[in-house]
Design a protein around this motif. Sequence first.
Motif: not given
Length: 605
Positions: A438-459
Amino acid sequence: MSTVVQYILYLAVLVVLAIPLGAYMYKVMNGDKTFLSPILAPCENAVYKVLHIDKNEEMSGKQYTIAVVLFSACGFVFLFLLQMLQGVLPGNPQGLPNVPWDLSFNTTASFLTNTNWQAYTGESTLSYLTQALGLTVQNFVSAATGIAVLFAMIRGFVKVKSSGLGSFWVDMTRIIIHILIPLNLVIALCLVGGGVIQNLHPADAVSLVEPIAVDSEGNVLENAKIDTDSNTVTVDGKAVKDAQIITDEFVPMGPAASQVAIKQTGTNGGGFMGVNSAHPLENPSAFTNLIEMISLLLIPAGLCFTFGKGVANKKQGIAIFMAMFICLAAALAVVAVNEQAATPQLAQDGAVNITQSTDQPGGNMEGKEARFGIASSSTWATFTTAASNGSVNSMHDSFTPIGGLVPMLLMMLGEVIFGGVGCGLYGMLAFAILTVFIAGLMVGRTPEFLGKKIEPYEMKWAVLVCLATPIAILVGSGIAAVVPGVMDSLNNGGPHGFSELMYTYSSTGGNNGSAFAGFNANTVFINVSTAFVMLFARFLPIVGTLAIAQNLVGKKKVATTAGTLSTTNGLFVFMLILIVLIVGALSFFPALSLGPIAEYFQSIV
């Protein structure tokens, strides 16, 4: 002021013990030597040899999931049959009969899912063999399963472009031998020293100092005159027909301390006795109460620090811990204030003196043990529903409307405010993934957590993990509310009766196990429906967590830049708490409005 200090002391002891335990658990799961390795490592290696376990095996997410499900299925069949056949098996000095199929099904699902919801009275339903070989064993392995799945997820964040999440069998062996057995051995010895029973003696009977009389329905006759010689009972000079004189009291025996220890540390809940840790032989004093209460959250809190070490980012572990701790402290404060202030009905117009004094404990003492008081009872209620544990030392049905709402809400949030061992933390990590997305969508960046990209599958899987508990609770309680026979199980009508029903499915859907104590849950429909609710709420998050871990483990690390959202600062902690509360509020506010909130406003009108 002394009461406030008592609450602060409980929280402080928890934190002080959780930090070193977290460091120890990290060393165990990382394969490092500990001070217990000289004793326990040979035991671990012996298990590998006997069971032909490859210590270096790397399972894929699918293989890990299959191992968890098959292991649980075998445990389900064994425990179910053990209850159905206990009448003809040894270890049954009371000669208790076989457990009915629906109750066996419910109890098996309950202990398999780390819920320990009990629709029965332990000392009069289950044999010592069933308690020790069935329930206690499941207390260990169900707790270890949750911790094992958590470490599979940690490896998903740590490993880069890999395919293995470790071995489920190795994880289970290390957790049980190096963590659960030594910890619970120490706690069980402390409990035995404090007076908790631990024996294999059959139940005993002791003579009452004064006999009592009951009517044909089992109600105690007040002010009755009892003549034991002629076996007659009179009240106000009139003889009471069919009255029964009671001269002896049933005193249960059995291996209680060993089960109490693991039920607390494994966030299993339940109790050896029907009234759980309110029973004087299961929790006799303030000393045993402190040990049992701190044990409720000890491993879940310690795992936050283990997580920080495991992902090589201690600040991340502290951030997750702080989000949980702030919610816990706020919940405890609300329960404490409402229970210390007593019920609105008693306090209105100053008709009842609720001031605390030497002879008057003050506040709402209904349903609480005098030896524990309001502070310990309120803390226990908050800890046990935050911890996905469910054991109780007081009756939550007798709490004030808002005091009873908070434990219910803690379960409805998905048991992520520390939650169960392992499952609470991986549930919170699913909320963390949702937060960074959600935070990534707010700032227009691909969300990341602990150095791994969070993509639709994880979501997709993270959303299912977060919503598994709300779905289980709302669907289960919704169906139960329209079944006519369920209303006969309620002890109260109106909003409080609805709260009893909602609490039942919140407890089972949250894999908690505590009860409002005003609900007769031992019916075929409730036994079967709550069993399916428990299984759904346990295994859907496990499957989702392992699916996320498998996808993460194959990804590369993303370099941290100036635009990377920090997940270790106060802003992230605030956002994480907000997302957890929003999901809980949006899902359950209408239901809570019909139950405890409506009851509260009724009580002040």
